[in-house]
Enzyme design. Structure first.
Site, mmCIF file in Angstrom:
data_model
loop_
_atom_site.group_PDB
_atom_site.id
_atom_site.type_symbol
_atom_site.label_atom_id
_atom_site.label_comp_id
_atom_site.label_asym_id
_atom_site.label_seq_id
_atom_site.Cartn_x
_atom_site.Cartn_y
_atom_site.Cartn_z
ATOM 1 N N ASP A 1 -5.483 -10.227 -7.911
ATOM 2 C CA ASP A 1 -5.790 -9.448 -9.112
ATOM 3 C C ASP A 1 -4.603 -8.816 -9.810
ATOM 4 O OD1 ASP A 1 -5.453 -7.859 -6.871
ATOM 5 O OD2 ASP A 1 -7.263 -6.655 -7.172
ATOM 6 N N GLU B 1 0.821 -1.209 0.000
ATOM 7 C CA GLU B 1 0.000 0.000 0.000
ATOM 8 C C GLU B 1 0.856 1.260 0.000
ATOM 9 O OE1 GLU B 1 -3.064 0.063 -0.531
ATOM 10 O OE2 GLU B 1 -3.919 -1.848 0.099
ATOM 11 N N ARG C 1 0.636 3.786 -3.290
ATOM 12 C CA ARG C 1 0.003 5.071 -3.002
ATOM 13 C C ARG C 1 1.028 6.187 -2.795
ATOM 14 N NH1 ARG C 1 -5.573 3.950 0.362
ATOM 15 N NH2 ARG C 1 -5.666 1.689 0.109
ATOM 16 N N GLU D 1 -12.289 0.281 -10.039
ATOM 17 C CA GLU D 1 -11.838 -0.673 -11.065
ATOM 18 C C GLU D 1 -12.692 -0.649 -12.326
ATOM 19 O OE1 GLU D 1 -9.794 -1.450 -7.495
ATOM 20 O OE2 GLU D 1 -11.958 -1.359 -7.815
#
Length: 564
Positions: free
Chosen positions: A314, A182, A186, A461
């Protein structure tokens, strides 16, 4: 009361002349105090004015010192400068024209930013209903995630406020365990994209600082990184919830570290993540499909882990293709892994619904790899990735037809894009649930939603894929679907001081707001909606940029200069 009466009598007993002199003296003392206070205030104003002049002079010096660092390549040509900006830095301008729909998204961004600026400045997230801040990593996630969105939208004042906070307040020397994945996508990704767009050295300096600290996460015997890193001690550890790392997390940090190596010339960043990629490449897979957990100590998959294109699986597939593009299409083993995975998806995960034949991708659970008919909203990244690959000739141009499953990846993308859109458009709120179950054996409805899965977390998404599909095909249906989704967000998620996640997309009169505005709503959802509606589809074209999984654009390196 008695003392006051006695004091008054004593005052009256004083001679009249003495009382007058004392009154005059009191007035003079009071006047002196007032005069001194005014002089002090005037001094403060003069000092503030002088400081402002000095600050402007320092800013000019900084601007003069910022170099034109851009991969040591020819600078990207900028046809139109941004009014009021220093275009000598060759800064990348926002798209040159806006549609009415794009203007509506800009207004939404300003509304979200205003609430964050007022009630959560410098914190990770805003709770827009209670008007409070919320911290997770203590790194100003919303601010950093939003910077490139502000720049792309041309919101210069808001961008400058954020840039100044990064320069003066962002400090990574904190005794805090942060998630490697993360923080990379980010914070490191947001700083890198802001640097590429503005060429402001402060963003690169901060990117190097955080990356140097995160490198501790790769200090495992296998090279597979640990999940958590303490930014102050630079020590890594496994997550609190279990012994393993998530597969998507360890394989979705490569674009950012590779980009930093290309900018700085320091190979250490790319070496760390390339080691991970090559290790995973060598592991046994299920027709290209990977389990969702991997052990950092042993470097092996967790036995019997779920195989899914949703959470924890994913973005492994997304970054295979994007790394191949970022590396100038030279790392053919990444493309081969990507195509093998798409083949495996079609072979093991793809099913069609009853009664309307909608394509969806399910999951494989347990050692028996039992098929489960559920699909996360997160899986809706895939149409965009498939369209991106098709745009660059995958699979036909680069892979033998014998290797690739027959059929165009674009047709697969179109089918799945329709399914993803329907999970939004068939809800009365026009918002998608977190998880959808599909009827593929029998039933009157193509899909259904369980109560515990009916929440919408402001996820991006589907709109991300709509933008890719529009970029590749030019079909305005994708814009229309995006506009319907945006209207749902405006109607059911907008509150007085921002936007909130909701618990129930199935009932417009009972959405049950959760009082949380995720950083990716500003960093991804609104950015992709804006790009989808922009009349200028060239400035941030997929031919010029590769977007990381947090929607932060990084420049594509020309093949002649890419490292294999």
């Amino acid at each position: 009361m008695i003392k006051a009466v006695l004091n008054y009598k004593r005052w009256n007993q004083l001679p009249h002349l003495l009382r007058m002199l004392l009154c005059v003296l009191g007035v003079l003392v009071l006047a002196s105090f007032i005069l001194l206070w005014e002089r002090h205030q005037q001094q403060l104003r003069e000092e503030a004015a002088a400081a402002a002049v000095m600050l402007r002079q320092e800013e000019e010096v900084i601007k003069a010192k910022v170099g034109l660092v851009f991969y040591n390549l020819e600078l990207i040509p900028v046809d139109v400068g941004i009014p009021g900006e220093n275009n000598a830095l060759n800064q990348i301008p926002p798209p040159g024209s806006r549609s009415g729909r794009a203007e509506a998204v800009v207004a939404a961004m300003k509304h979200a930013w205003s609430g964050y600026r007022q009630f959560a400045w410098g914190h990770d997230h805003l709770r827009p209903i209670s008007r409070q801040s919320h911290d997770w990593l203590r790194l100003g996630l919303t601010l950093i995630d939003a910077l490139d969105t502000l720049w792309i939208m041309g919101l210069k004042k808001e961008f400058k406020d954020g840039r100044d906070w990064v320069a003066s307040q962002l400090d990574f020397d904190i005794n805090q365990n942060v998630n490697l994945f993360e923080t990379t996508i980010r914070v490191l990704g947001g700083l890198l994209s802001s640097y590429h767009l503005t060429h402001d050295q402060v963003f690169l300096d901060k990117a190097i600082d955080i990356a140097d600290r995160l490198l501790a996460g790769f200090n495992s015997e296998s090279g597979v990184p640990y999940s958590d890193v303490n930014l102050a001690t630079r020590k890594a550890s496994k997550p609190k919830w279990g012994p393993d790392s998530s597969t998507s997390e360890v394989t979705t940090i490569q674009l950012e570290f590779r980009d930093l190596s290309t900018i700085t010339g320091n190979p250490a960043y790319a070496a760390a993540v390339n080691r991970v990629s090559k290790h995973v490449h060598g592991l046994v897979k299920h027709d290209g499909l990977v389990p969702i957990f991997i052990n950092a100590a042993s470097g092996d998959w967790r036995p019997h882990s779920t195989i899914t294109l949703g959470a924890r699986g994913d973005t492994y597939y997304e970054y295979l293709l994007k790394q191949w593009l970022q590396g100038g299409k030279k790392e053919t083993w990444m493309l081969e892994d990507y195509v093998e995975a798409i083949n495996g998806m079609q072979r093991h995960l793809a099913q069609r619904t009853k009664p309307n034949n909608l394509l969806f991708f399910g999951e494989l659970h347990g050692s028996a790899k039992t098929f489960v008919n559920k699909m996360d909203e997160l899986t809706c990244f895939l149409p965009g990735t498939l369209a991106l690959g098709h745009h660059f000739g995958v699979p036909g141009k680069y892979v033998s037809p014998v290797v690739a499953t027959p059929g165009s990846h674009l047709e697969l993308a179109k089918d799945l894009m329709n399914t993803c859109a329907q999970t939004w458009l068939r809800q009365p709120t026009s918002l998608a649930p977190e998880i959808t179950y599909f009827n593929y054996r029998s039933g009157n409805e193509d899909f259904f939603v369980k109560s515990n899965d009916a929440h919408y977390l402001l996820r991006p998404e589907t709109v991300e894929s709509l933008w890719y599909m529009y970029q590749v095909t030019g079909n305005t249906t994708y814009q229309d679907w995006g506009w319907t989704i945006f209207q749902g967000i405006e109607k059911y998620c907008r509150v007085e001081y921002g936007y909130t996640t909701i618990s129930n997309v199935r009932n417009p009169s009972d959405t049950r707001p959760r009082d949380m505005m995720e950083s990716f709503f500003l960093g991804e959802t609104l950015k992709y909606l804006y790009l989808l509606f922009s009349e200028d589809q060239n400035s941030y074209s997929i031919d010029r940029w590769v977007f990381n999984t947090e929607a932060h654009p990084l420049p594509l390196v020309p093949p002649s200069r890419a490292s294999a």
